[in-house]
Structures are given as C-alpha cells and as structure tokens.
Design a protein around this motif. Structure first.
Motif, PDB file in Angstrom:
ATOM      1  N   GLU A   1       0.402  -1.146   0.160  1.00  0.00           N
ATOM      2  CA  GLU A   1      -0.488  -0.004   0.638  1.00  0.00           C
ATOM      3  C   GLU A   1       0.697   1.346  -0.080  1.00  0.00           C
ATOM      4  O   GLU A   1       2.292   1.284   0.388  1.00  0.00           O
ATOM      5  CB  GLU A   1      -0.709  -0.133   1.488  1.00  0.00           C
ATOM      6  CG  GLU A   1      -1.633  -0.917   1.065  1.00  0.00           C
ATOM      7  CD  GLU A   1      -3.033  -0.958   0.197  1.00  0.00           C
ATOM      8  OE1 GLU A   1      -3.317  -0.062  -0.397  1.00  0.00           O
ATOM      9  OE2 GLU A   1      -3.806  -1.421   0.155  1.00  0.00           O
ATOM     10  N   PRO A   2       0.453   2.215  -0.666  1.00  0.00           N
ATOM     11  CA  PRO A   2       1.101   3.719  -0.546  1.00  0.00           C
ATOM     12  C   PRO A   2       0.943   3.818   1.139  1.00  0.00           C
ATOM     13  O   PRO A   2       0.495   4.135   2.031  1.00  0.00           O
ATOM     14  CB  PRO A   2       0.471   5.086  -1.662  1.00  0.00           C
ATOM     15  CG  PRO A   2      -1.001   3.992  -0.908  1.00  0.00           C
ATOM     16  CD  PRO A   2      -0.666   2.577  -0.846  1.00  0.00           C
ATOM     17  N   ARG A   3       2.299   4.726   0.780  1.00  0.00           N
ATOM     18  CA  ARG A   3       2.641   4.851   2.578  1.00  0.00           C
ATOM     19  C   ARG A   3       2.030   6.502   3.093  1.00  0.00           C
ATOM     20  O   ARG A   3       2.201   7.772   2.751  1.00  0.00           O
ATOM     21  CB  ARG A   3       3.970   5.562   3.054  1.00  0.00           C
ATOM     22  CG  ARG A   3       4.742   4.028   2.853  1.00  0.00           C
ATOM     23  CD  ARG A   3       4.903   2.918   3.313  1.00  0.00           C
ATOM     24  NE  ARG A   3       5.209   1.863   3.868  1.00  0.00           N
ATOM     25  CZ  ARG A   3       5.467   0.701   3.096  1.00  0.00           C
ATOM     26  NH1 ARG A   3       4.739   0.487   2.231  1.00  0.00           N
ATOM     27  NH2 ARG A   3       6.642   0.128   2.857  1.00  0.00           N
ATOM     28  N   ASP A   4       0.303   6.164   2.646  1.00  0.00           N
ATOM     29  CA  ASP A   4      -0.231   7.256   3.664  1.00  0.00           C
ATOM     30  C   ASP A   4      -0.332   7.058   4.955  1.00  0.00           C
ATOM     31  O   ASP A   4      -0.195   6.696   5.572  1.00  0.00           O
ATOM     32  CB  ASP A   4      -1.385   7.800   2.647  1.00  0.00           C
ATOM     33  CG  ASP A   4      -2.375   6.388   2.677  1.00  0.00           C
ATOM     34  OD1 ASP A   4      -2.239   4.700   3.517  1.00  0.00           O
ATOM     35  OD2 ASP A   4      -3.273   5.742   1.932  1.00  0.00           O
TER      36      ASP A   4
END
Length: 240
Positions: free
Chosen positions: A191-194
């Motif tokens: 997953e994107p590091r959001d």
C-alpha cells in the motif's frame, strides 16, 4: 457552551502538563530514563516475537506456495462495500486463485449487526472479479485476527493456508494462525505510505501485546459454534 467547556478542559490539561517536573537529582533522572527504556523494551517484545514467528513466511503473491485455502481477513466496509484496503486484499486472493495457487477462499469478517456484513460484501467482490461463488466460504464470526485463525482451524478444518492482508498486519496474522495450529504463509499486500498505512502500523504495535497474550493463553473465540463443512465441500466439488 460546548466549545467553552472543551476549551476549559484543554486549559486544565495544559496546566497539569506544565505542573510536571523532571526529577531534580541526577539519581532521579537516571531512574526516569531507565524506566522509559524498560517500558519501550517491554512494548517491543511482542512485536519482535511476531516478526520472529512469521520469519521467512511472508512474501508476495508470486512467492506464495500452493495451498488449498486462502484466508482473507476483513478490513471494514464503506457504504456496504469493501474499503480500499479490503478490496486490495481481495484482489490478491483473486490473483492467487487465478494463478492456481489456491482452490478455495475463506473470507472471515464481522457480521455482528444485520446492517454490517463483511463476509457477504467480500464474497460479492470476489465473484465480481472471477472467483466462482462455489469456491468461496464465509466465516461470519471473524471478529478479530485471533478469532479468525482459531475458527479457521477448529470450525472450518483448515490445516494449511495462505493468509492475505496488508504488510503491516500480515506478520501478526501468520503468528496467530501458527499459534492456532495452522501451517500459514502470509501474502503482504503493498500500500502507499499514506495516513492510513501509518495508522495501521502504529495500531499493530499496540495490538502485538494482545496477540502475544492470545498465543500464550489461547482463549476461545467470542463465538465458536459447531464445525462447518464449507471448506471441505468446496474442495470436494472442485476435485470433480
């Protein structure tokens, strides 16, 4: 009035923080530092156990060994549909199925309320992405990771499985399922590091303590119930 009360509470909290003082003596400050270090070490012990327990058993869809069953853990609904994180888990499970690495997908989630049904939403998503309905089995009482693992073993008879979850959760899932008696391999979904990812990582640090206690004490799930033949029947049907 409500705003004034909140502001007053905030002011009181700041005054309490301001009233805190570091120890004045060198001995007192040394003890404070030692206490903080000890607390940090104790907090990291369960997380270290999870990493060691899952060591070498986490990878990508391409790395996953062939197992009969994939277990997908619930991750919330948004207006009755899987959240993006849950959808990504289901995408990975569908990819495992299409690649021939699993024959049945066990979806485990929360259905404690009539208006909230994770397993059925997960089933609908998977069928919409090419997984036959007869190859999907639903566990409606997977209220947390430990419950899902124990029920997969005791209720559905799963002995070996590929687990699917996000990277920040998959080590805990593998460690717990292994403690429940399942030979587990974990697929960690990228997953994107959001903000959601960082929140999940922080939550895992807190959840590791409960996971260690669950593995040590082995409590029964919130709901156990009789054995269900869904996985065995789906595998038998697929063998014909």
């Amino acid at each position: 009035m409500r705003f004034a009360a909140v502001r007053a509470a905030g002011v009181r909290g700041l005054r309490r923080l301001a009233a805190l003082r570091l120890p004045r003596t060198r001995r007192g400050r040394r003890r404070l530092v030692q206490g903080v270090v000890a607390a940090c070490v104790l907090a990291l012990v369960p997380a270290t156990w999870m990493r060691l327990e899952a060591g070498g058993r986490v990878g990508s869809v391409a790395d996953a060994p062939a197992r009969e069953v994939a277990v997908v853990f619930g991750a919330g609904l948004w207006e009755g549909r899987p959240t993006p994180y849950l959808a990504h888990r289901l995408d990975a499970a569908a990819e495992l199925y299409r690649a021939g690495k699993v024959r049945v997908v066990l979806v485990t989630g929360d259905n404690s309320r009539v208006e909230y049904d994770e397993p059925d939403a997960m089933r609908a998503y998977l069928t919409g992405h090419g997984v036959p309905d007869g190859r999907i089995v639903s566990d409606y009482a997977g209220f947390d990771s430990w419950d899902s693992c124990v029920r997969a073993k005791k209720i559905f008879g799963v002995d070996r499985a590929v687990l699917v979850s996000q990277g920040f959760h998959i080590h805990r899932a593998v460690a717990l399922c292994r403690s429940a008696g399942i030979d587990a391999y974990g697929v960690g979904v990228d997953e994107p590091r959001d903000a959601t990812w960082y929140y999940g990582g922080a939550r895992e640090l807190a959840a590791s303590g409960k996971a260690a206690l669950d593995a040590l004490l082995r409590p029964d799930p919130r709901f156990l119930g009789p054995r269900e033949p869904g996985v065995a029947e789906a595998l038998a049907t697929g063998a014909r």
